[in-house]
Scaffold this active site. Structure first.
Site: not given
Ligand code: PAF
Length: 282
Positions: A32-33, A36-37, A150, A153, A176, A185
Site C-alpha cells: 500500500f505504497l 514515504g515508501h 518507526d 523499529q 515524510v 502512513s
Molecule cells: O516497517 C514496516 O513496514 C515493517 O515493519 C517491515 C520493516 C517491512 C517488516 O515487516
C-alpha cells in the site's frame, strides 16, 4: 522489473547479482505504497546496483486484535510505484512461503522493545526482527533502508544487525509528511474526514513539546503531562496509547532531559493507531 513470489528464487537471483559483484539494496515494506515508501526507494536507488523492494504483510508482527486481516493493499498500484522508482525486483511472497507451519525460530531484541510500541504490542518487534532477518538472509543485501517514523523499529534493527554481525548497512530515512504535518502512513487510509482534519494536531503537539524543552523544560514528566493536556483539547476524539520521552538509542524513558531525547507518541483515532516522533537535541 521482475516480480518474484518464491523465496528461493529471490535468493538465487540475489546470489547471481552478488557473484557478478553487483551491490544489492533492500527496501522492506508491507505494501500500500505511499510517498514515504517511494522516498525510501529514492534514497536507496543511488546507493546500490540492484534494488529489491519487498511487499509482505508479515503476520507474525500483528497481535490478535490488530488489523492484519484489514491491512490495506493495492498490488497493481504498488508494482507501478516500485517500478517507477527504480526497483529491479519486487518480492511479494504469500505468508506460507515465508513461514513453514512448524516455524519455530525467532529473533528478538527484548531490551529495546519494553517501551513505546513494544509495551502495547508485545510480539510486534519479535515478528519484525524475524522477518527482516529472513529478508536479509534471502537477499544478502549490502544495504537496507527503514523510515524514522518507526524510530523504535529502526533502533531495534540496528542493534540486531550489530549484535548478530549481520553484514548489512542500515540506513534511516527522515519521516515524510503531508503538507499539514501528518506523517505518511498506510494506516491514514482508515481515518474518517473529521479524524483526518484533526490528525495534524499530533505533529503540532510534538513541535510544541520541543519548544518547551528548548525554552528550558528539563522535567520529562511535566513535558509529557503538558502534551497529554494539549491532546485532550486538540484531539478530543483521540485515545493516547503513549506519550514518552526516551533515550533515542536505548529506548528507555528519561526523567531528566539532559541530552538528546526522542519524544514519541501513539494515538488511536477511530480505527487508526498513528505514531509520530521528534528528536530533540538539548
Ligand atoms: O516497517 C514496516 O513496514 C515493517 O515493519 C517491515 C520493516 C517491512 C517488516 O515487516
Amino acid at each position: 522489473m521482475k516480480i518474484v513470489t518464491d523465496p528461493q528464487e529471490l535468493q538465487r537471483q540475489c546470489l547471481v547479482w552478488r557473484n557478478a559483484e553487483r551491490t544489492v539494496g533492500l527496501v522492506p515494506t508491507m505494501g500500500f505504497l505511499h510517498a514515504g515508501h517511494t522516498a525510501l526507494m529514492d534514497r536507496m536507488r543511488p546507493e546500490c546496483d540492484r534494488m529489491v523492494v519487498t511487499l509482505f504483510v508479515n503476520p507474525t508482527q500483528f497481535g490478535e486484535n490488530e488489523d492484519l486481516s484489514n491491512y490495506p493493499h493495492d498490488f497493481e498500484g504498488d508494482c507501478a510505484k516500485a517500478e517507477a522508482h527504480g526497483a529491479d525486483l519486487l518480492f511479494a511472497p504469500a505468508p506460507d512461503a515465508m513461514y513453514a507451519p512448524d516455524h519455530a525460530t525467532w529473533v528478538e531484541v527484548p531490551e529495546l522493545g519494553r517501551h513505546l510500541c513494544g509495551a502495547s504490542r508485545p510480539i510486534h518487534f519479535r515478528g519484525v526482527c524475524t522477518v527482516v532477518t529472513k529478508l536479509f538472509n534471502l537477499t544478502r543485501a549490502h544495504k537496507a533502508v527503514f523510515g524514522q517514523k518507526d524510530w523504535q523499529q529502526l533502533a531495534i534493527l540496528r542493534r540486531m544487525a550489530r549484535d548478530l554481525n549481520m553484514p548489512v548497512e542500515i540506513i534511516g530515512h527522515p519521516i515524510v509528511r503531508e503538507s499539514d504535518g501528518l506523517a505518511l502512513s498506510s494506516r491514514n487510509a482508515y481515518l474518517t474526514e473529521t479524524e483526518r482534519a484533526a490528525a495534524p494536531a499530533i505533529r503540532r503537539g510534538l513541535l510544541n513539546l520541543r519548544e518547551t524543552v528548548r525554552a528550558g523544560q528539563r522535567n520529562a514528566g511535566a513535558a509529557r503531562a503538558a502534551l497529554k493536556e494539549e491532546y485532550a483539547s486538540t484531539l478530543p476524539m483521540g485515545e493516547v496509547d503513549y506519550i514518552e520521552i526516551v533515550d533515542p538509542a536505548d529506548i528507555v524513558p528519561m526523567e531528566d532531559i539532559s541530552g538528546p531525547v526522542l519524544a514519541a507518541v501513539a494515538i488511536r483515532l477511530g480505527k487508526a493507531r498513528l505514531i509520530d516522533n521528534i528528536l530533540i537535541e538539548v
